[in-house]
Design an enzyme around this catalytic site. Structure first.
Site: not given
Length: 324
Positions: A135, A163, A192, A215, A237
């Site tokens: 992240k 991300d 992302e 995303d 997701k």
């Protein structure tokens, strides 16, 4: 004869789970259990705080209404319901109809958090294809760039998924990229949503040769899968996207264009997480899914994740909030 039950769960989380600056102390969700008189199947409905458009209360109302329609043999339009309900109910139906293969892809891309020195040892010991996720966007972009560059320099066969959750301005994204050695950039499998808007993210990719993935954009109104320079993947997701059928359609569109589709967790319990691993093995067999979230919990639910030692809560111990 058809029957249905809805359970509600509360699972304690590890103290370090933070979603958009909100600490998540427990995971709340619902389990839908459907029976056709012979077989019984389950799905999980768990809107993710700070990310889902619906609350748990809204999902509960939606789920009860949809369940009653199913019991009455009405025609179902799953994706007219909120995404978490469409996903959980469609998964239960898929299980009931024995259409979800049993084999799962449990090789998750590990989420790197904690001491970088410990992580380097752990990643060096990984067998098979080495892919990890970091992240970024939570700290200064220069720090993020230095950490990413360090991992890629120290572990020569490592690829990274990053991300940023749309966390950077164009300037901050540039600062990050400046600290990634050009020869390492191709080993960033994708980043992302680096910037606030898709347009800025596309410009960033073009300027830096760092591949990006959609995303949040996948869930924007009017999104279509299309070939765009620099876009290597879409991240799906299901809890945030909708029914399994909708997810499969997105996967197939991405594959037709030569893009990766990565099935990813929205911090579901082990019940839904194992179903996502099975969906990934079935529909994205060449891609490691993004399902390394079981360690964020202190307890599993109903179905155990392979090689996980956490205790398992049984459905029989949960509150039944609705049944016909």
């Amino acid at each position: 004869m058809k029957t249905a039950k809805i359970y509600q769960y509360q699972l304690p989380m590890d103290s370090g789970v933070i979603l958009r600056e909100q600490r998540l102390q427990q995971r709340d969700g619902l389990v839908i259990e459907l029976s056709d008189g012979i077989h019984t199947a389950r799905g999980e409905v768990a809107p993710l705080p700070e990310f889902s458009q619906e609350t748990l209360e809204q999902a509960r109302e939606d789920l009860i209404s949809l369940t009653q329609s199913w019991l009455n043999n009405e025609e179902l339009d799953l994706d007219s319901n909120c995404p978490s309900v469409a996903f959980g109910f469609s998964m239960a139906l898929l299980e009931l109809e024995k259409q979800l293969p049993q084999e799962g892809n449990y090789q998750a891309a590990p989420l790197c958090s904690g001491d970088p020195d410990d992580l380097v040892v752990k990643l060096n010991e990984m067998s098979g294809k080495k892919i990890a996720k970091i992240k970024v966007g939570l700290y200064e972009p220069i720090r993020d760039g230095m950490v990413v560059n360090m991992f890629l320099e120290l572990i020569s066969d490592l690829s990274l998924r990053l991300d940023a959750n749309r966390g950077w301005t164009t300037k901050k994204a540039e600062q990050f990229a400046n600290y990634i050695h050009p020869q390492f950039r191709s080993r960033i499998e994708f980043l992302e949503e680096p910037c606030t808007t898709p347009e800025e993210s596309l410009a960033f990719s073009k300027a830096t040769n760092i591949a990006i993935a959609w995303d949040e954009t996948v869930r924007d109104d009017g999104f279509t899968v299309e070939t765009q320079e620099g876009v290597a993947a879409i991240v799906i997701k299901p809890t945030l996207v909708g029914s399994v059928e909708k997810c499969i359609s997105l996967i197939e569109q991405a594959h037709q264009l030569g893009m990766q589709a990565v099935i990813s967790s929205s911090i579901e319990s082990s019940l839904a997480l194992t179903q996502l691993a099975r969906l990934a093995a079935w529909k994205t067999p060449e891609t490691i899914p993004g399902l390394d979230t079981i360690d964020l919990f202190k307890m599993q639910l109903d179905t155990s994740w392979p090689n996980c030692d956490l205790p398992v809560a049984q459905l029989a111990d949960l509150e039944v909030i609705w049944e016909n």
